[in-house]
Design an enzyme around this catalytic site. Structure first.
Site, PDB file in Angstrom:
ATOM      1  CE1 TYR A  26       8.041   8.568  -7.262  1.00  0.00           C
ATOM      2  CE2 TYR A  26       9.205   6.522  -7.663  1.00  0.00           C
ATOM      3  CZ  TYR A  26       9.063   7.873  -7.872  1.00  0.00           C
ATOM      4  OH  TYR A  26       9.939   8.534  -8.698  1.00  0.00           O
ATOM      5  CG  HIS A  27       6.265   1.841  -2.115  1.00  0.00           C
ATOM      6  ND1 HIS A  27       7.376   1.018  -2.280  1.00  0.00           N
ATOM      7  CD2 HIS A  27       5.667   1.900  -3.330  1.00  0.00           C
ATOM      8  CE1 HIS A  27       7.437   0.608  -3.534  1.00  0.00           C
ATOM      9  NE2 HIS A  27       6.416   1.129  -4.189  1.00  0.00           N
ATOM     10  N   PRO A  28       4.421   5.593   0.625  1.00  0.00           N
ATOM     11  CG  PRO A  28       3.249   7.601   0.329  1.00  0.00           C
ATOM     12  CD  PRO A  28       4.028   6.563  -0.429  1.00  0.00           C
ATOM     13  CG  ASP A  56       8.130   6.211   0.981  1.00  0.00           C
ATOM     14  OD1 ASP A  56       7.937   5.132   0.360  1.00  0.00           O
ATOM     15  OD2 ASP A  56       8.067   7.322   0.424  1.00  0.00           O
ATOM     16  CG  HIS A  57       9.740   0.570   0.622  1.00  0.00           C
ATOM     17  ND1 HIS A  57       8.638  -0.007   0.025  1.00  0.00           N
ATOM     18  CD2 HIS A  57       9.951  -0.135   1.764  1.00  0.00           C
ATOM     19  CE1 HIS A  57       8.216  -1.022   0.761  1.00  0.00           C
ATOM     20  NE2 HIS A  57       9.000  -1.111   1.827  1.00  0.00           N
TER      21      HIS A  57
END
Length: 547
Positions: A472-474, A297-298
């Protein structure tokens, strides 16, 4: 029991794109299963409206990570959309494609065998989806279903941020989506440039097919198990309104439930690490140790400062300012409602401007902190978030139990690699330079969080561990890889290894995370995946003819 050509599990960005294309271009009968509602709150159509739901569970499932020892035991909230359209219905609408090297790394993970996932090979998928408001060929599409434009309003703080970064040596770039995102500029969003409304995958891909008998959409449907005959996926067992139901797929079952739910469903269906399935008394169908591994993720950390005046959006969502902005939007489609509040960013490496960017730095024109973090009150101010683009640590998604309604265990391993924290510290220190430089310094009153007295590496590291939040980027929990890779879950054409008629088309498939917001990439991957599915069908028909 109903039968379809394809069953797509997950009605988010990937699932809606695949379902739509299979119907329109494959003339297929498709069942789209979505656990969330088929609902589109009118406020979400407005670019600024999503902010009303950031702390709400109305359209989000709020997973909480396992306690992270490297964060002093803190568990971070990691949301996932639960609504038809997925993230595209509730996100900040940023349209970003990533860096060409990211895709070269995908090919490297595949040992350069099978399907080509390079930037050049995916570009036609990006352009086919896109209807850009002001950019055209060869890098952008015109006439596609997904509307893309710049925002209709920019705050004085955003404009000052862009000029400040240029003064610090970060060049201005008019387009981050050329395959080499570098510099500072204003981001494109999935917003219709004419109507100034959100364009979700529901708007772009599903609504045009609402009356098409070939597409069946069932929402409020919790997928519980993939059905098999031998090693061949044949359908899905799901639950709706408390009732167990089943549907059959003649051709393929396609998983698009996201990086948390897709590996969970595979494991519940007996596909995954043998020891974990045994732990939960799940019959092993196929041992795939990589299922749920490689979670990426980020992660971002803020510097927050107060300002001398109202240069941003604090207080614009209530009282007379809200009424005035609402009237301006309804009458003229202009003003603060036409912004997402996250208008600009910069891509760079804070330690070496000549290197490939490692940080995406956002300027948020208000005091903005995540719901699980306390430390300062909302007010007139600015938040500069330093987001780590390529974290080296990877986490995992595992089962909590064998109950399909239980949330999976999410272990993100934020700062689990020392380089991740070191790069985040460098980004944090650069963010401080930004708010102290011309012209932003003329607007900034003082740093209020963590405070200018926090200067040592240890004190800043403590702040980062306390404040770090998800971008919010899994991605990555069912990654594709070459045949000799023991942790590869998928082949290069996104088939699940060891079984037949089962694919994964969502962000789970990524071997490594993309350098930027992921929604555009997920749509392009799903667009490409549909081509692979339809081409494989053609190949099977040809083989049958030759036989």
């Amino acid at each position: 029991m109903k039968e379809f050509d394809y069953i797509v599990v997950g009605g988010g960005s990937a699932g809606c794109v695949v379902a739509s294309r299979l119907v329109k271009e494959g003339n297929a009968r498709v069942l789209l299963l979505e656990a969330g509602k088929d609902e589109y709150h009118p406020v979400l159509k407005m670019p600024a409206g999503y902010m009303k739901f950031l702390a709400s569970e109305k359209y989000l499932t709020l997973h909480q990570t396992e306690p992270q020892s490297q964060l002093n035991g803190r568990g971070v909230i990691v949301p996932q959309a639960k609504v038809l359209g997925g993230g595209s219905t509730v996100n900040a609408m940023v349209y970003m494609r990533g860096h060409h090297q990211d895709y070269a790394d995908w090919n490297q993970a595949l040992n350069h065998q099978g399907v080509d996932w390079s930037w050049e090979s995916l570009l036609p998928n990006f352009t086919a989806i896109e209807d850009n408001d002001h950019l055209g060929a060869p890098l952008h599409g015109v006439g596609g279903p997904m509307k893309v434009s710049h925002l209709g309003h920019f705050s004085p703080l955003s404009r000052a941020y862009v000029k400040t970064m240029q003064g610090l040596g970060i060049p201005y770039t008019p387009d981050f989506n050329t395959g080499n995102p570098f510099g500072v500029g204003f981001m494109q969003h999935t917003i219709d440039g004419q109507t100034r409304q959100r364009c979700s995958v529901v708007d772009a891909f599903i609504n045009p097919l609402r009356n098409d008998d070939r597409l069946t959409i069932i929402t409020g449907a919790q997928a519980e198990e993939i059905l098999f005959e031998g090693d061949c996926a044949t359908g899905v067992r799901y639950r709706k309104d408390g009732h167990p139901l089943q549907a059959l797929a003649r051709k393929e079952v396609i998983l698009a439930a996201g990086a948390y739910q897709t590996p969970k469903l595979l494991m519940l269906s007996g596909i995954g690490p043998q020891t974990q399935l045994q732990q939960h008394n799940i019959t092993l169908r196929h041992h795939l140790p990589g299922v749920g591994q490689n979670l990426q993720d980020h992660y971002e950390v803020p510097v927050v400062a107060s300002t001398h005046g109202a240069f941003g959006y604090y207080g614009q969502d209530r009282g007379w300012p809200m009424i005035k902005a609402g009237l301006q939007y309804m009458l003229f489609k202009t003003g603060p409602v036409t912004t997402t509040g996250v208008e600009t960013c910069a891509f760079f490496d804070p330690l070496d401007f000549a290197a490939t960017p490692t940080i995406q730095m956002f300027c948020v024109p208000t005091v903005y902190l995540d719901r699980d973090v306390m430390g300062t009150d909302p007010g007139q101010g600015v938040t500069v978030n330093s987001l780590l683009l390529r974290p080296k640590a990877t986490g995992q998604v595992t089962l909590r139990d064998a109950n399909a309604s239980s949330l999976p265990r999410v272990d993100t391993q934020i700062f689990g690699h020392p380089d991740d924290l070191a790069r985040t510290l460098a980004g944090f220190r650069f963010a401080r330079r930004v708010i102290a430089a011309v012209p932003m310094e003329s607007m900034v009153q003082q740093e209020i969080f963590p405070g200018a007295d926090v200067t040592s590496d240890q004190a800043i590291a403590d702040h980062c561990k306390r404040m770090v939040k998800t971008g919010y980027h899994p991605v990555g929990t069912c990654r594709m890889g070459h045949d000799e890779d023991p942790l590869a879950v998928l082949t290069s054409d996104l088939r699940v290894r060891g079984v037949k008629q089962l694919r994964v088309v969502d962000a789970s498939m990524m071997p490594n995370i993309i350098s930027g917001n992921t929604n555009a990439i997920v749509m392009a991957v799903a667009h490409r995946a549909t081509e692979l599915i339809l081409n494989s069908l053609v190949a099977v028909k040809k083989e049958a003819v030759y036989e």
